[in-house]
Design a protein around this motif. Structure first.
Motif, PDB file in Angstrom:
ATOM      1  N   THR A 118       0.762  -1.224   0.126  1.00  0.00           N
ATOM      2  CA  THR A 118       0.017  -0.006   0.140  1.00  0.00           C
ATOM      3  C   THR A 118       0.898   1.219  -0.118  1.00  0.00           C
ATOM      4  OG1 THR A 118      -1.671  -1.169   1.287  1.00  0.00           O
ATOM      5  CG2 THR A 118      -1.789   1.142   1.148  1.00  0.00           C
ATOM      6  N   ASP A 119       0.498   2.084  -0.931  1.00  0.00           N
ATOM      7  CA  ASP A 119       1.214   3.334  -1.050  1.00  0.00           C
ATOM      8  C   ASP A 119       0.801   4.360   0.045  1.00  0.00           C
ATOM      9  OD1 ASP A 119       2.586   5.848  -1.727  1.00  0.00           O
ATOM     10  OD2 ASP A 119       1.203   6.110  -3.666  1.00  0.00           O
ATOM     11  N   THR A 120       1.787   4.795   1.038  1.00  0.00           N
ATOM     12  CA  THR A 120       1.267   5.617   2.044  1.00  0.00           C
ATOM     13  C   THR A 120       1.440   7.072   1.938  1.00  0.00           C
ATOM     14  OG1 THR A 120       3.504   5.385   3.069  1.00  0.00           O
ATOM     15  CG2 THR A 120       1.696   3.672   3.745  1.00  0.00           C
ATOM     16  N   ASP A 121       2.043   7.473   0.664  1.00  0.00           N
ATOM     17  CA  ASP A 121       1.965   8.842   0.442  1.00  0.00           C
ATOM     18  C   ASP A 121       0.836   9.225  -0.483  1.00  0.00           C
ATOM     19  OD1 ASP A 121       2.795  11.270  -0.964  1.00  0.00           O
ATOM     20  OD2 ASP A 121       5.014  11.196  -0.243  1.00  0.00           O
ATOM     21  N   PRO A 122       0.033  10.193  -0.020  1.00  0.00           N
ATOM     22  CA  PRO A 122      -1.106  10.363  -1.097  1.00  0.00           C
ATOM     23  C   PRO A 122      -0.995  11.296  -2.156  1.00  0.00           C
ATOM     24  CG  PRO A 122      -1.079  11.956   0.985  1.00  0.00           C
ATOM     25  CD  PRO A 122       0.189  11.024   1.049  1.00  0.00           C
ATOM     26  N   HIS A 123       0.240  11.663  -2.432  1.00  0.00           N
ATOM     27  CA  HIS A 123       0.366  12.713  -3.800  1.00  0.00           C
ATOM     28  C   HIS A 123       1.010  11.773  -4.805  1.00  0.00           C
ATOM     29  CE1 HIS A 123       1.389  15.226   0.155  1.00  0.00           C
ATOM     30  NE2 HIS A 123       0.786  15.861  -0.710  1.00  0.00           N
ATOM     31  N   ARG A 124       0.469  12.393  -5.961  1.00  0.00           N
ATOM     32  CA  ARG A 124       0.630  11.747  -7.128  1.00  0.00           C
ATOM     33  C   ARG A 124       2.079  11.588  -7.457  1.00  0.00           C
ATOM     34  NH1 ARG A 124      -1.917  14.082 -12.742  1.00  0.00           N
ATOM     35  NH2 ARG A 124      -3.984  14.201 -11.454  1.00  0.00           N
ATOM     36  N   THR A 125       2.558  10.624  -8.022  1.00  0.00           N
ATOM     37  CA  THR A 125       3.957  10.324  -8.336  1.00  0.00           C
ATOM     38  C   THR A 125       4.896  10.113  -7.182  1.00  0.00           C
ATOM     39  OG1 THR A 125       4.742  12.493  -8.820  1.00  0.00           O
ATOM     40  CG2 THR A 125       3.671  11.227 -10.790  1.00  0.00           C
ATOM     41  N   LEU A 126       4.348  10.140  -5.969  1.00  0.00           N
ATOM     42  CA  LEU A 126       5.375   9.950  -4.758  1.00  0.00           C
ATOM     43  C   LEU A 126       4.753   8.754  -3.950  1.00  0.00           C
ATOM     44  CD1 LEU A 126       5.551  13.852  -3.405  1.00  0.00           C
ATOM     45  CD2 LEU A 126       7.189  12.145  -4.843  1.00  0.00           C
ATOM     46  N   PHE A 127       5.826   8.128  -3.418  1.00  0.00           N
ATOM     47  CA  PHE A 127       5.388   6.756  -2.959  1.00  0.00           C
ATOM     48  C   PHE A 127       6.090   6.724  -1.602  1.00  0.00           C
ATOM     49  CE2 PHE A 127       6.785   2.298  -2.738  1.00  0.00           C
ATOM     50  CZ  PHE A 127       5.484   1.592  -2.959  1.00  0.00           C
ATOM     51  N   GLY A 128       5.480   5.963  -0.526  1.00  0.00           N
ATOM     52  CA  GLY A 128       6.099   5.575   0.593  1.00  0.00           C
ATOM     53  C   GLY A 128       5.379   4.212   1.083  1.00  0.00           C
ATOM     54  N   ALA A 129       6.045   3.373   1.640  1.00  0.00           N
ATOM     55  CA  ALA A 129       5.344   1.952   1.959  1.00  0.00           C
ATOM     56  C   ALA A 129       6.176   1.293   3.072  1.00  0.00           C
ATOM     57  CB  ALA A 129       5.433   1.004   0.676  1.00  0.00           C
ATOM     58  N   SER A 130       5.631   0.320   3.514  1.00  0.00           N
ATOM     59  CA  SER A 130       6.355  -0.721   4.442  1.00  0.00           C
ATOM     60  C   SER A 130       6.272  -1.933   3.857  1.00  0.00           C
ATOM     61  CB  SER A 130       5.618  -0.533   5.988  1.00  0.00           C
ATOM     62  OG  SER A 130       5.722   0.879   6.780  1.00  0.00           O
ATOM     63  N   VAL A 131       7.508  -2.489   3.774  1.00  0.00           N
ATOM     64  CA  VAL A 131       7.378  -3.718   3.046  1.00  0.00           C
ATOM     65  C   VAL A 131       7.623  -4.825   4.171  1.00  0.00           C
ATOM     66  CG1 VAL A 131       8.686  -5.240   1.328  1.00  0.00           C
ATOM     67  CG2 VAL A 131       8.158  -2.812   1.082  1.00  0.00           C
ATOM     68  N   VAL A 132       6.966  -5.800   4.458  1.00  0.00           N
ATOM     69  CA  VAL A 132       7.085  -6.780   5.478  1.00  0.00           C
ATOM     70  C   VAL A 132       7.457  -7.975   4.986  1.00  0.00           C
ATOM     71  CG1 VAL A 132       5.775  -7.782   7.413  1.00  0.00           C
ATOM     72  CG2 VAL A 132       5.203  -5.620   6.897  1.00  0.00           C
ATOM     73  N   ILE A 133       8.497  -8.329   5.452  1.00  0.00           N
ATOM     74  CA  ILE A 133       9.373 -10.012   5.063  1.00  0.00           C
ATOM     75  C   ILE A 133       8.952 -10.879   6.413  1.00  0.00           C
ATOM     76  CG2 ILE A 133      11.349 -11.095   4.691  1.00  0.00           C
ATOM     77  CD1 ILE A 133      12.362  -8.491   3.564  1.00  0.00           C
ATOM     78  N   TYR A 211      13.442 -13.306  -7.938  1.00  0.00           N
ATOM     79  CA  TYR A 211      12.533 -11.952  -7.427  1.00  0.00           C
ATOM     80  C   TYR A 211      11.302 -12.488  -6.878  1.00  0.00           C
ATOM     81  CZ  TYR A 211      15.989  -9.625 -10.799  1.00  0.00           C
ATOM     82  OH  TYR A 211      17.140  -9.321 -11.235  1.00  0.00           O
ATOM     83  N   VAL A 212      11.112 -11.672  -6.008  1.00  0.00           N
ATOM     84  CA  VAL A 212       9.666 -11.622  -5.458  1.00  0.00           C
ATOM     85  C   VAL A 212       8.988 -10.394  -5.925  1.00  0.00           C
ATOM     86  CG1 VAL A 212       8.238 -11.781  -3.353  1.00  0.00           C
ATOM     87  CG2 VAL A 212      10.397 -13.259  -3.541  1.00  0.00           C
ATOM     88  N   GLU A 213       7.880 -10.230  -6.497  1.00  0.00           N
ATOM     89  CA  GLU A 213       6.924  -9.161  -7.061  1.00  0.00           C
ATOM     90  C   GLU A 213       6.166  -8.633  -5.962  1.00  0.00           C
ATOM     91  OE1 GLU A 213       4.620  -7.696 -10.795  1.00  0.00           O
ATOM     92  OE2 GLU A 213       4.424  -9.814 -10.361  1.00  0.00           O
ATOM     93  N   LEU A 214       5.930  -7.355  -5.961  1.00  0.00           N
ATOM     94  CA  LEU A 214       4.835  -6.634  -5.027  1.00  0.00           C
ATOM     95  C   LEU A 214       4.297  -5.641  -6.190  1.00  0.00           C
ATOM     96  CD1 LEU A 214       6.625  -6.083  -1.702  1.00  0.00           C
ATOM     97  CD2 LEU A 214       5.045  -7.991  -2.329  1.00  0.00           C
ATOM     98  N   THR A 215       2.948  -5.391  -6.236  1.00  0.00           N
ATOM     99  CA  THR A 215       2.105  -4.541  -7.049  1.00  0.00           C
ATOM    100  C   THR A 215       1.876  -3.615  -6.113  1.00  0.00           C
ATOM    101  OG1 THR A 215       0.335  -5.610  -6.920  1.00  0.00           O
ATOM    102  CG2 THR A 215       1.816  -6.015  -9.063  1.00  0.00           C
ATOM    103  N   PHE A 216       1.620  -2.499  -6.683  1.00  0.00           N
ATOM    104  CA  PHE A 216       1.098  -1.309  -5.938  1.00  0.00           C
ATOM    105  C   PHE A 216       0.223  -0.262  -6.934  1.00  0.00           C
ATOM    106  CE2 PHE A 216       5.120   0.468  -7.191  1.00  0.00           C
ATOM    107  CZ  PHE A 216       4.822   1.816  -7.688  1.00  0.00           C
ATOM    108  N   THR A 217      -0.619   0.501  -6.235  1.00  0.00           N
ATOM    109  CA  THR A 217      -1.339   1.596  -6.810  1.00  0.00           C
ATOM    110  C   THR A 217      -0.945   3.000  -6.310  1.00  0.00           C
ATOM    111  OG1 THR A 217      -3.230   0.144  -7.186  1.00  0.00           O
ATOM    112  CG2 THR A 217      -3.622   2.424  -7.408  1.00  0.00           C
ATOM    113  N   ASP A 218      -0.490   3.967  -7.322  1.00  0.00           N
ATOM    114  CA  ASP A 218      -0.254   5.317  -6.593  1.00  0.00           C
ATOM    115  C   ASP A 218      -1.214   5.866  -5.984  1.00  0.00           C
ATOM    116  OD1 ASP A 218       1.030   7.655  -6.218  1.00  0.00           O
ATOM    117  OD2 ASP A 218       1.027   8.165  -8.299  1.00  0.00           O
ATOM    118  N   ASP A 219      -1.362   6.212  -4.759  1.00  0.00           N
ATOM    119  CA  ASP A 219      -2.495   7.004  -4.060  1.00  0.00           C
ATOM    120  C   ASP A 219      -2.241   8.407  -4.577  1.00  0.00           C
ATOM    121  OD1 ASP A 219      -4.057   8.438  -2.466  1.00  0.00           O
ATOM    122  OD2 ASP A 219      -3.389   7.290  -0.566  1.00  0.00           O
ATOM    123  N   GLN A 220      -3.356   9.024  -5.162  1.00  0.00           N
ATOM    124  CA  GLN A 220      -3.545  10.322  -5.708  1.00  0.00           C
ATOM    125  C   GLN A 220      -4.402  11.227  -4.879  1.00  0.00           C
ATOM    126  OE1 GLN A 220      -3.697  10.451 -10.121  1.00  0.00           O
ATOM    127  NE2 GLN A 220      -2.298   8.370 -10.002  1.00  0.00           N
TER     128      GLN A 220
END
Length: 473
Positions: A118-133, A211-220
């Motif tokens: 989940t993208d935690t940055d609400p601005h378009r083209t900016l990203f933040g996330a917590s990747v849990v292993i 490789y382990v793939e994670l997908t996300f949607t840019d929060d805008q």
């Protein structure tokens, strides 16, 4: 005789034995990429053998592919394993010499809590996330991970090769569960919608797990962050409370979360605004500003309340309006029409030329000497101009100005002299205008009385009809 017989039998059997001794196969994978092997295939020395072969077998012992050599060592360089291959079979001079399991070297890959981040940055083209292993997936012959790495990915199997490295985060702590934090404000490369997570090993250089793939949607969901840098506008419409002209917008420093600019009329004293138009963003690093033309835009909001400001807001089609730039309007208006008197007597007898003293006395509430009690707002001019023109179609042309004077003369009086002033063709009047910026009032008109010589006398033939002598007349 018995000894001779034994020797003969031995020689007989030796004639039917092959001229080598069967031996084994050894191999250790040195390529840490899963699905690839590299290293040396080593056969035990076989006297006189020149035909060596390694077969890739599946679980049913079917041959999937083969590699050939002429000596007891065959070197492999990052060779792709055939699909389904699980074992290697050595063959020397067409005779099998042994089968070994394929131990594909790799780094144990991470196990993720989810395939979606989940993208935690609400601005378009900016990203933040917590990747849990949550753990690692180990097989025989796996290398122990030394840490984890997070990369932008252009596909499920391809690490993004662009210049942006802000999401290439390496972690040297191996513990599970573990959270790798990508800080908010990290720029997403254009078109990227996935991450690749890998384990890596310090034992071998550039050795990554599968490789382990994670997908996300840019929060805008957040509105644009930056306003336009500046806004300029000059009104060229002289109608009161109506504006026209070119609006110029210097675009925001970054337009990554901006689709368009919205242009409003606003006022500090009015709670509502009026959307006038929308303007496309610059959209290019070589373009600094955009323009649009406003045509006859009224400033009236409600009865006797007018907008005073042009407000331009950065706008997102997803999240709406962002920050704004405000420009206080200067409404160009034609000055109030003048009244007054003009006194002039032409003393030049040449037709179409004027000479003499000219006196003007204007009346206006701007001077405090208005001739009426009109309650209409008085718009005072900043200067006045005297022209020669036609009273039937009066128009202001700066080229036809005879003289002008500044409105600092609060009396509104002008006394000047004309000397051989040429009267333009078709002109029949003095025209006086009040000026304010690019705007002028309607004309105050005074007829011209051009002095010129009377018609010369004419003489007619004369016949005397009187019989009296001329001397008696």
């Amino acid at each position: 005789e018995m000894l001779s017989a034994l020797v003969g039998c031995l020689l007989y059997f030796l004639c039917f034995l092959p001229n080598f001794v069967r031996s084994g196969l050894n191999f250790t994978d040195t390529d840490c990429a899963e699905g690839y092997i590299a290293g040396t295939l080593l056969f035990d020395t076989v006297l006189g053998a020149t035909n060596y072969q390694v077969n890739f077998l599946d679980d049913s012992s079917s041959v999937l592919d083969s590699i050939f050599g002429s000596s007891s060592t065959i070197t492999l360089q990052s060779t792709l394993l055939p699909t389904g291959a699980t074992r290697l079979q050595g063959v020397v001079e067409s005779e099998p010499v042994g089968v070994i399991d394929i131990l594909d070297l790799r780094v144990s890959p991470p196990i993720m809590s989810s395939s979606i981040v989940t993208d935690t940055d609400p601005h378009r083209t900016l990203f933040g996330a917590s990747v849990v292993i949550t753990g690692i997936s180990s097989k025989t012959n796996d290398l122990e991970p030394s840490g984890y790495a997070v990369f932008w990915a252009s596909s499920a199997t391809t690490i993004y090769s662009g210049s942006d490295t802000s999401a290439q985060l390496f972690n040297t702590t191996i513990s599970t569960p573990q959270t790798i934090t990508i800080p908010s404000g990290t720029t997403i490369p254009t078109g990227i919608t996935r991450l690749i997570i890998v384990s890596w090993s310090i034992i071998k250089d550039k050795c990554f797990s599968p490789y382990v793939e994670l997908t996300f949607t840019d929060d805008q969901s957040a509105p644009p962050q930056l306003p336009p840098q500046s806004v300029s506008f000059v009104d060229n419409n002289c109608v009161t409370k109506v504006i026209s002209g070119i609006l110029s917008i210097t675009c925001a420093v970054s337009e990554s979360d901006i689709d368009t600019y919205y242009v409003y009329l606003t006022s500090p004293t009015i709670s509502t605004s009026k959307l006038v138009t929308t303007v496309n963003k610059c959209g290019s690093s070589t373009q600094d500003f955009v323009t649009t033309t406003l045509t006859s835009v009224g400033l009236l909001s409600t009865a006797s309340i007018y907008y005073t400001t042009i407000t331009v807001k950065s706008h997102s089609s997803v999240s709406g309006d962002g920050p704004e730039f405000n420009l206080t309007l200067t409404d160009e208006e034609s000055p109030t029409s003048l009244s007054g008197t003009l006194t002039f007597q032409d003393r030049n007898c040449d037709q179409s030329l004027l000479s003499g003293n000219l006196s003007v006395a204007l009346k206006s509430s701007c001077f405090g000497n208005s001739s009426n009690n009109n309650t209409v707002e008085t718009i005072c001019g900043t200067s006045y101009a005297l022209l020669l023109g036609n009273s039937n179609s009066p128009s202001f042309d700066a080229l036809d100005v005879v003289t002008s004077w500044d409105a600092d003369d609060v009396s509104g009086h002008l006394i000047t002299s004309l000397l051989n002033q040429e009267i333009p063709f078709f002109s029949n009047s003095f025209l006086i205008y009040s000026q304010k910026g690019i705007c002028v009032s309607s004309a105050l008109v005074f007829s011209i009385s051009d002095a010129y010589p009377p018609q010369a006398p004419s003489f007619q033939p004369f016949t005397d009809t009187n019989s009296v002598w001329l001397s008696d007349l």
